[in-house]
Scaffold this active site. Structure first.
Site, PDB file in Angstrom:
ATOM      1  N   ARG A 198      39.999  60.469  21.813  1.00 31.11           N
ATOM      2  CA  ARG A 198      38.830  60.295  21.370  1.00 31.11           C
ATOM      3  C   ARG A 198      38.547  58.669  20.592  1.00 31.11           C
ATOM      4  O   ARG A 198      39.553  58.088  19.684  1.00 31.11           O
ATOM      5  CB  ARG A 198      39.012  60.921  20.992  1.00 31.11           C
ATOM      6  CG  ARG A 198      37.985  61.694  18.693  1.00 31.11           C
ATOM      7  CD  ARG A 198      36.904  61.820  19.733  1.00 31.11           C
ATOM      8  NE  ARG A 198      36.095  61.657  18.192  1.00 31.11           N
ATOM      9  CZ  ARG A 198      34.635  61.377  18.477  1.00 31.11           C
ATOM     10  NH1 ARG A 198      33.799  62.270  20.303  1.00 31.11           N
ATOM     11  NH2 ARG A 198      33.809  61.607  17.545  1.00 31.11           N
ATOM     12  N   VAL A 199      37.107  58.489  20.948  1.00 26.94           N
ATOM     13  CA  VAL A 199      36.953  57.264  20.210  1.00 26.94           C
ATOM     14  C   VAL A 199      36.009  57.836  19.485  1.00 26.94           C
ATOM     15  O   VAL A 199      35.531  58.330  19.707  1.00 26.94           O
ATOM     16  CB  VAL A 199      36.550  55.776  21.396  1.00 26.94           C
ATOM     17  CG1 VAL A 199      35.395  55.549  21.102  1.00 26.94           C
ATOM     18  CG2 VAL A 199      37.148  56.415  22.545  1.00 26.94           C
ATOM     19  N   HIS A 200      36.582  57.565  18.031  1.00 18.76           N
ATOM     20  CA  HIS A 200      35.559  57.828  16.783  1.00 18.76           C
ATOM     21  C   HIS A 200      35.260  56.244  16.147  1.00 18.76           C
ATOM     22  O   HIS A 200      36.227  56.099  15.629  1.00 18.76           O
ATOM     23  CB  HIS A 200      36.889  58.305  16.067  1.00 18.76           C
ATOM     24  CG  HIS A 200      35.818  59.307  15.021  1.00 18.76           C
ATOM     25  ND1 HIS A 200      35.853  60.790  14.998  1.00 18.76           N
ATOM     26  CD2 HIS A 200      36.339  58.913  13.632  1.00 18.76           C
ATOM     27  CE1 HIS A 200      35.110  60.745  13.186  1.00 18.76           C
ATOM     28  NE2 HIS A 200      35.513  60.016  12.892  1.00 18.76           N
TER      29      HIS A 200
ATOM     30  N   CYS B 207      33.402  57.485  10.242  1.00 18.06           N
ATOM     31  CA  CYS B 207      32.796  57.370   8.775  1.00 18.06           C
ATOM     32  C   CYS B 207      33.215  57.650   7.370  1.00 18.06           C
ATOM     33  O   CYS B 207      33.501  59.407   6.712  1.00 18.06           O
ATOM     34  CB  CYS B 207      31.636  58.980   9.354  1.00 18.06           C
ATOM     35  SG  CYS B 207      30.385  60.287   9.019  1.00 18.06           S
TER      36      CYS B 207
ATOM     37  N   CYS C 243      27.074  65.950   8.436  1.00 19.84           N
ATOM     38  CA  CYS C 243      27.335  65.444  10.225  1.00 19.84           C
ATOM     39  C   CYS C 243      27.996  66.233  10.451  1.00 19.84           C
ATOM     40  O   CYS C 243      28.507  67.156   9.675  1.00 19.84           O
ATOM     41  CB  CYS C 243      27.505  64.033  10.084  1.00 19.84           C
ATOM     42  SG  CYS C 243      29.245  63.272   9.149  1.00 19.84           S
TER      43      CYS C 243
ATOM     44  N   GLN D  91      34.780  66.315  14.052  1.00 26.75           N
ATOM     45  CA  GLN D  91      35.430  66.410  14.687  1.00 26.75           C
ATOM     46  C   GLN D  91      36.731  65.117  15.063  1.00 26.75           C
ATOM     47  O   GLN D  91      37.641  65.451  16.110  1.00 26.75           O
ATOM     48  CB  GLN D  91      34.225  65.062  15.581  1.00 26.75           C
ATOM     49  CG  GLN D  91      32.341  65.869  15.685  1.00 26.75           C
ATOM     50  CD  GLN D  91      31.749  64.672  16.826  1.00 26.75           C
ATOM     51  OE1 GLN D  91      32.660  63.837  17.510  1.00 26.75           O
ATOM     52  NE2 GLN D  91      30.336  65.228  16.833  1.00 26.75           N
TER      53      GLN D  91
ATOM     54  N   GLY E  30      27.768  54.131  10.076  1.00 28.60           N
ATOM     55  CA  GLY E  30      26.948  54.320  10.892  1.00 28.60           C
ATOM     56  C   GLY E  30      26.159  53.973  12.280  1.00 28.60           C
ATOM     57  O   GLY E  30      25.264  53.688  11.888  1.00 28.60           O
TER      58      GLY E  30
ATOM     59  N   ASP F 236      21.300  54.304  17.981  1.00 28.28           N
ATOM     60  CA  ASP F 236      22.993  53.724  17.423  1.00 28.28           C
ATOM     61  C   ASP F 236      22.816  52.825  17.971  1.00 28.28           C
ATOM     62  O   ASP F 236      22.606  52.270  19.345  1.00 28.28           O
ATOM     63  CB  ASP F 236      23.376  55.295  19.334  1.00 28.28           C
ATOM     64  CG  ASP F 236      24.924  54.675  19.446  1.00 28.28           C
ATOM     65  OD1 ASP F 236      25.274  53.851  18.612  1.00 28.28           O
ATOM     66  OD2 ASP F 236      25.570  55.443  19.787  1.00 28.28           O
TER      67      ASP F 236
ATOM     68  N   ARG G 176      26.166  51.059  18.524  1.00 26.71           N
ATOM     69  CA  ARG G 176      27.757  50.651  18.487  1.00 26.71           C
ATOM     70  C   ARG G 176      27.439  50.291  19.944  1.00 26.71           C
ATOM     71  O   ARG G 176      26.862  50.716  20.714  1.00 26.71           O
ATOM     72  CB  ARG G 176      28.178  52.335  18.553  1.00 26.71           C
ATOM     73  CG  ARG G 176      28.434  53.060  17.088  1.00 26.71           C
ATOM     74  CD  ARG G 176      28.754  53.949  16.876  1.00 26.71           C
ATOM     75  NE  ARG G 176      28.041  55.014  17.959  1.00 26.71           N
ATOM     76  CZ  ARG G 176      28.423  56.409  17.940  1.00 26.71           C
ATOM     77  NH1 ARG G 176      29.318  56.976  17.292  1.00 26.71           N
ATOM     78  NH2 ARG G 176      27.546  57.513  18.351  1.00 26.71           N
TER      79      ARG G 176
END
Length: 189
Positions: free
Chosen positions: A47-49, A52, A63, A68, A90, A123, A125
């Site tokens: 999982r690439v998280h 937040c 959200c 998740q 964010g 986005d 990121r």
């Protein structure tokens, strides 16, 4: 390729989700984490998280980020794998701008429009650090736990054998947010 990355020792991280190991990767002023549950096997769940604070630590209902992360940690605790926790608060606009985006959302802007109003892309990121961390552990194939097609397309240097969906029930505070992620950002929800 990324340079001047400082890497911490590996430490134990017992948590309410299970027993993990954790390692930090410092890139400039950002410190990212790999949260591991071994053994991985040949094709670990990853999982690439993105960070937040409001969702992960404060339990925000605006959200689905905290849900998740919990989903991923529960799955990885059972199956092995890792969460790569990127310090990209964010969608990488930072905490101050994220709170300003929240204020705009309170005035009726959706999450994408709020970012645009503040002068950012929907986005911001990036995922270069993911490739570095996976290479550090010698991982060449993964089962990616995501709903975001941008992550699937942006992660390089490994074979994504399978996309595993994250199924989160919406609530009254994030229904519109999730709809925008699906309709405007192409998330596979």
């Amino acid at each position: 390729m990324l340079q001047n990355i400082k890497i911490s020792d590996v430490a134990n991280l017992p948590s309410r989700f299970g027993k993990f190991k954790v390692q930090a990767f410092k890139q400039g002023h950002k410190e990212h984490l790999a949260i591991l549950r071994e053994p991985f096997g040949d094709t670990p769940v990853v999982r690439v998280h993105s960070e937040c604070l409001t969702g992960d630590a404060l339990g925000s209902l605006k959200c689905d980020c905290g849900d998740q992360l919990a989903y991923a940690l529960n799955m990885i605790e059972k199956e092995g794998g890792m969460v790569i926790y990127l310090r990209q608060e964010g969608r990488n606009i930072g905490l101050l701008n994220k709170i300003n985006a929240y204020a705009l959302q309170d005035k009726g802007f959706d999450t994408v429009a709020a970012n645009h109003q503040l002068g950012f892309a929907a986005d911001e990121r990036t995922y270069e650090m993911v490739q570095f961390i996976l290479a550090h552990y010698g991982i060449k194939k993964i089962r990616l736990l995501t709903n975001n097609p941008q992550k699937i397309n942006a992660i390089e240097g490994v074979e994504i054998v399978e996309r595993l969906p994250i199924v989160i029930d919406p609530n009254e505070h994030n229904e519109n947010y999730l709809q925008v992620k699906k309709e405007q950002m192409g998330h596979l929800i």
